[in-house]
Design a protein around this motif. Sequence first.
Motif, PDB file in Angstrom:
ATOM      1  N   UNK A  25       0.955  -1.244  -0.105  1.00 25.51           N
ATOM      2  CA  UNK A  25       0.007  -0.144  -0.058  1.00 25.51           C
ATOM      3  C   UNK A  25       1.007   1.186  -0.069  1.00 25.51           C
ATOM      4  N   UNK A  26       2.237   1.268   0.161  1.00 24.05           N
ATOM      5  CA  UNK A  26       3.080   2.216   0.194  1.00 24.05           C
ATOM      6  C   UNK A  26       3.738   2.402  -0.719  1.00 24.05           C
ATOM      7  N   UNK A  27       4.370   3.387  -1.434  1.00 27.38           N
ATOM      8  CA  UNK A  27       5.290   3.485  -2.298  1.00 27.38           C
ATOM      9  C   UNK A  27       6.673   3.370  -2.100  1.00 27.38           C
ATOM     10  N   UNK A  28       7.345   2.380  -2.471  1.00 25.89           N
ATOM     11  CA  UNK A  28       8.958   1.874  -2.151  1.00 25.89           C
ATOM     12  C   UNK A  28       9.859   2.527  -2.986  1.00 25.89           C
ATOM     13  N   UNK A  29      10.680   3.266  -2.849  1.00 22.69           N
ATOM     14  CA  UNK A  29      11.590   4.185  -3.723  1.00 22.69           C
ATOM     15  C   UNK A  29      12.704   2.833  -4.082  1.00 22.69           C
ATOM     16  N   UNK A  30      13.335   3.171  -5.201  1.00 23.67           N
ATOM     17  CA  UNK A  30      14.466   2.397  -5.724  1.00 23.67           C
ATOM     18  C   UNK A  30      15.504   2.355  -4.827  1.00 23.67           C
ATOM     19  N   UNK A  31      15.761   3.564  -4.207  1.00 24.67           N
ATOM     20  CA  UNK A  31      16.804   3.476  -3.267  1.00 24.67           C
ATOM     21  C   UNK A  31      16.612   2.606  -2.219  1.00 24.67           C
ATOM     22  N   UNK A  32      15.380   2.380  -1.732  1.00 23.55           N
ATOM     23  CA  UNK A  32      15.104   1.680  -0.328  1.00 23.55           C
ATOM     24  C   UNK A  32      15.196   0.270  -0.756  1.00 23.55           C
ATOM     25  N   UNK A  33      14.877  -0.176  -1.893  1.00 19.08           N
ATOM     26  CA  UNK A  33      14.973  -1.580  -2.533  1.00 19.08           C
ATOM     27  C   UNK A  33      16.506  -1.724  -2.711  1.00 19.08           C
ATOM     28  N   UNK A  34      17.318  -0.980  -2.949  1.00 18.20           N
ATOM     29  CA  UNK A  34      18.773  -1.242  -3.187  1.00 18.20           C
ATOM     30  C   UNK A  34      19.377  -1.279  -1.475  1.00 18.20           C
ATOM     31  N   UNK A  35      18.880  -0.484  -0.754  1.00 17.02           N
ATOM     32  CA  UNK A  35      19.222  -0.654   0.664  1.00 17.02           C
ATOM     33  C   UNK A  35      19.067  -1.877   1.405  1.00 17.02           C
ATOM     34  N   UNK A  36      17.829  -2.358   0.763  1.00 13.13           N
ATOM     35  CA  UNK A  36      17.095  -3.482   1.501  1.00 13.13           C
ATOM     36  C   UNK A  36      17.772  -4.840   0.889  1.00 13.13           C
ATOM     37  N   UNK A  37      17.776  -4.916  -0.296  1.00 16.85           N
ATOM     38  CA  UNK A  37      17.973  -6.221  -1.071  1.00 16.85           C
ATOM     39  C   UNK A  37      19.662  -6.257  -1.674  1.00 16.85           C
ATOM     40  N   UNK A  38      20.183  -5.188  -1.572  1.00 16.82           N
ATOM     41  CA  UNK A  38      21.596  -4.988  -1.857  1.00 16.82           C
ATOM     42  C   UNK A  38      22.220  -4.453  -0.879  1.00 16.82           C
ATOM     43  N   UNK A  39      23.496  -4.148  -0.754  1.00 14.56           N
ATOM     44  CA  UNK A  39      24.096  -3.364   0.311  1.00 14.56           C
ATOM     45  C   UNK A  39      23.963  -1.859  -0.352  1.00 14.56           C
ATOM     46  N   UNK A  40      23.968  -1.079   0.908  1.00 15.39           N
ATOM     47  CA  UNK A  40      23.622   0.224   0.849  1.00 15.39           C
ATOM     48  C   UNK A  40      24.874   0.781  -0.012  1.00 15.39           C
ATOM     49  N   UNK A  41      26.150   0.490  -0.283  1.00 14.77           N
ATOM     50  CA  UNK A  41      26.942   0.955  -1.143  1.00 14.77           C
ATOM     51  C   UNK A  41      27.011   0.399  -2.486  1.00 14.77           C
ATOM     52  N   UNK A  42      26.046  -0.223  -2.865  1.00 17.35           N
ATOM     53  CA  UNK A  42      25.783  -1.162  -4.152  1.00 17.35           C
ATOM     54  C   UNK A  42      26.094  -0.044  -5.241  1.00 17.35           C
ATOM     55  N   UNK A  43      27.186  -0.599  -6.075  1.00 12.88           N
ATOM     56  CA  UNK A  43      27.761   0.255  -7.156  1.00 12.88           C
ATOM     57  C   UNK A  43      27.483  -0.606  -8.679  1.00 12.88           C
ATOM     58  N   UNK A  44      26.507  -1.431  -8.821  1.00 11.81           N
ATOM     59  CA  UNK A  44      26.389  -2.207  -9.707  1.00 11.81           C
ATOM     60  C   UNK A  44      25.557  -1.219 -10.912  1.00 11.81           C
TER      61      UNK A  44
END
Length: 222
Positions: free
Chosen positions: A164-183
Amino acid sequence: MIEDDRLIASSIAQVLREAGYAVDVAYDAIEGVRLFEIEPIDLVTVDMRLPGLPEGGLDVCRRIRDSSKDVPILMLTAIDSPASTVLALDAGADDYLTKPFHIAELLARVRALLRRAPRSGVSDLAVGSLRLDPATRSVERSGHRVELTAKEFAVLDYLMRNAGEIVSVSELLDHAWDSNYEGYSNVVQTYIRYLRRKLALPGHTDPIITFRGSGYSIPVDA
């Protein structure tokens, strides 16, 4: 995960996320307790020596145990002594692992703690026609089993937890990948496409909505 060393926290979080777990990180004892109180948590890893409370990780264990008897707690610490192990277990920890440790052993202990946790501690997620079981890492849509990779599971888990909420791309990157992801920059878009393909069923609408420039959402009646 509650760990004050940001480099260690980032490394362990990345390993856990690559194994398919959704990881939230706190860097001091107070922040860790607050995060536990506001987020649905299936397992806690905590360092022994933490700023914020007089006895650091021991106080964290006690406070978590005051509000939950079921959520498993894994103490991760560089202190290797029987006395410290006893203190941690008496404070409420379920297991004790000394740094440095082998990644395979960490993951095995996490799996074991989740298996032993009462079902009330590791609850299924249900959003519309979607069902997700964090303990068995299984997903169904309208009763049909859906096989997902670890990353696909992590993305879907986070979207369902925030239905029910809008999840940003940065939130998903921080959650499913490392917060310093550089792919590559379109990795989230790619995994959303994978999920849509696997979750598609005849007669059912797409469960994931794209909000261009904002992010993605799963409606509560998906």
